[in-house]
Design an enzyme around this catalytic site. Structure first.
Site, PDB file in Angstrom:
ATOM      1  N   ILE A   1     -22.586   6.636 -16.039  1.00 38.72           N
ATOM      2  CA  ILE A   1     -21.818   7.261 -17.120  1.00 38.72           C
ATOM      3  C   ILE A   1     -22.777   8.066 -17.995  1.00 38.72           C
ATOM      4  O   ILE A   1     -23.995   7.855 -17.951  1.00 38.72           O
ATOM      5  CB  ILE A   1     -21.066   6.217 -17.980  1.00 38.72           C
ATOM      6  CG1 ILE A   1     -22.064   5.273 -18.673  1.00 38.72           C
ATOM      7  CG2 ILE A   1     -20.070   5.425 -17.131  1.00 38.72           C
ATOM      8  CD1 ILE A   1     -21.429   4.318 -19.665  1.00 38.72           C
TER       9      ILE A   1
ATOM     10  N   HIS B   1     -23.280  -2.149 -17.109  1.00 40.77           N
ATOM     11  CA  HIS B   1     -24.476  -2.390 -17.918  1.00 40.77           C
ATOM     12  C   HIS B   1     -24.124  -2.545 -19.384  1.00 40.77           C
ATOM     13  O   HIS B   1     -24.556  -3.493 -20.048  1.00 40.77           O
ATOM     14  CB  HIS B   1     -25.478  -1.247 -17.732  1.00 40.77           C
ATOM     15  CG  HIS B   1     -26.815  -1.535 -18.345  1.00 40.77           C
ATOM     16  ND1 HIS B   1     -27.078  -1.370 -19.697  1.00 40.77           N
ATOM     17  CD2 HIS B   1     -27.964  -1.983 -17.785  1.00 40.77           C
ATOM     18  CE1 HIS B   1     -28.326  -1.712 -19.949  1.00 40.77           C
ATOM     19  NE2 HIS B   1     -28.891  -2.078 -18.807  1.00 40.77           N
TER      20      HIS B   1
ATOM     21  N   VAL C   1     -27.710   0.211  -8.739  1.00 45.53           N
ATOM     22  CA  VAL C   1     -28.537  -0.685  -7.930  1.00 45.53           C
ATOM     23  C   VAL C   1     -28.245  -2.126  -8.323  1.00 45.53           C
ATOM     24  O   VAL C   1     -27.787  -2.401  -9.431  1.00 45.53           O
ATOM     25  CB  VAL C   1     -30.044  -0.394  -8.112  1.00 45.53           C
ATOM     26  CG1 VAL C   1     -30.376   1.025  -7.719  1.00 45.53           C
ATOM     27  CG2 VAL C   1     -30.491  -0.671  -9.538  1.00 45.53           C
TER      28      VAL C   1
END
Length: 358
Positions: free
Chosen positions: A98, A164, A223
């Site tokens: 993002i 995240h 990842v």
């Protein structure tokens, strides 16, 4: 895509380069299967164009240098080196999910160094447009793609997607992601984050309200690094897996990053190369086509491959895995399939079997 053309350098000859940027990861095998794999495919798609890979995390760079004796440059170092080597046109490809803090940093680097070159572009992150004003809906495409790795729907089951999180206003993208999941019919799939909102405590009451018994947790990150392996799936008391188990849920883990979509990255590259509007110099098109969007090849290909499977018998992991109920079995199949792809990437184009020609 941000594009800058320097009129003062317009007379310089074209000397082209691509700079692929990522936060990076210290997990060697994950890096090989995700960041490195995407980088190699970008190089293969643009033969004759210099390509460099840079990491934005100084901590990751230092740890890799110490433990593996490999030195990755920062974006600034890479651009300075390209300038010294006489490159005049540079396309920066962001592997961000993002447009948050990391992408803001890349935008700063773009604006700082753009005047050194005849032409420079900065591509968008994986998810940028939301379908507004006739633009594509990156979020919907991404959620559709992620859904192909969900386990088969079962009563009282749910999927948690770990993002995240960011203090940047772009944290609002997670609400849009949740909206698109709901629009697509995945009412028992939930976005949560490590360092933003919503967080695990936000989601647990929703799971209990639906009487969910079994959960699959997986990263919605490029990842599967420290956050996925430790914060999400670790065995410590404060890991998400442990917390959920203590809350009475059965927990399955799926520890693969979103960059695993590299398996069909060639599909999007072939789409670009077949586009009749791309009769001009390929590098010029890098300023019009977001290189980060090659990851969306995974998304676009899912639907086409369902038809191709029946018509041509072409294998594709994520289609195949929709019929595998057990997550561990799915991961084992994935690993075997990935090894086949890696071996075929070492072959010449004429030697490759139809499995990678999609």
């Amino acid at each position: 895509v941000c594009v800058y053309e320097n009129p003062e350098l317009s007379a310089l000859p074209d000397k082209d380069a691509i700079l692929v940027t990522s936060f990076g990861t210290t997990y060697k095998e994950t890096r090989r299967r995700t960041i490195d794999a995407v980088f190699e495919e970008i190089k293969a798609a643009c033969p004759g164009v210099k390509a460099e890979l840079a990491f934005t995390s100084h901590i990751v760079i230092e740890r890799i240098k110490k433990n593996e004796s490999i030195t990755y440059p920062t974006p600034e170092e890479a651009l300075e080196a390209l300038h010294k080597e006489g490159y005049t046109r540079v396309a920066i490809c962001s592997l961000d999910i993002i447009p948050g803090i990391e992408y803001a940093y890349k935008t700063f680097v773009f604006n700082r160094y753009k005047t050194l070159f005849k032409k420079m572009s900065l591509g968008t992150p994986l998810m940028y447009w939301m379908g507004q004003e006739d633009q594509r809906d990156d979020i919907k495409d991404t959620m559709q793609a992620l859904s192909t790795q969900f386990p088969q729907t079962a009563p009282a089951s749910a999927v948690l997607l770990l993002a995240h999180g960011t203090p940047h206003p772009a944290n609002a993208y997670y609400s849009v992601m949740q909206n698109r999941l709901n629009e697509l019919g995945f009412d028992n799939a939930y976005i949560y984050s490590v360092e933003g909102w919503p967080h695990l405590d936000t989601v647990i009451p929703l799971l209990k309200a639906k009487d969910i018994k079994e959960i699959t947790i997986m990263p919605a990150m490029m990842v599967a690094g420290d956050h996925a392996n430790n914060d999400m799936a670790g065995d410590d008391e404060d890991s998400h897996k442990t917390i959920l188990q203590k809350e009475g849920f059965k927990v399955n883990t799926y520890i693969h990053g979103m960059c695993i979509g590299i398996i069909v990255i060639g599909t999007q590259i072939q789409h670009i190369q077949r586009n009749p509007s791309l009769g001009k110099d390929l590098f010029d098109q890098l300023f019009c086509h977001d290189l980060a969007a090659v990851n969306i090849s995974f998304f676009d290909a899912i639907h086409a491959l369902r038809t191709q499977l029946r018509r041509n018998g072409i294998l594709h992991l994520n289609v195949l895995c929709q019929f595998i109920l057990d997550v561990d079995t799915r991961i084992a199949v994935f690993d075997q399939f990935f090894d086949v792809i890696v071996r075929q990437q070492d072959m010449t184009a004429n030697q490759r079997s139809p499995i990678t020609i999609i």
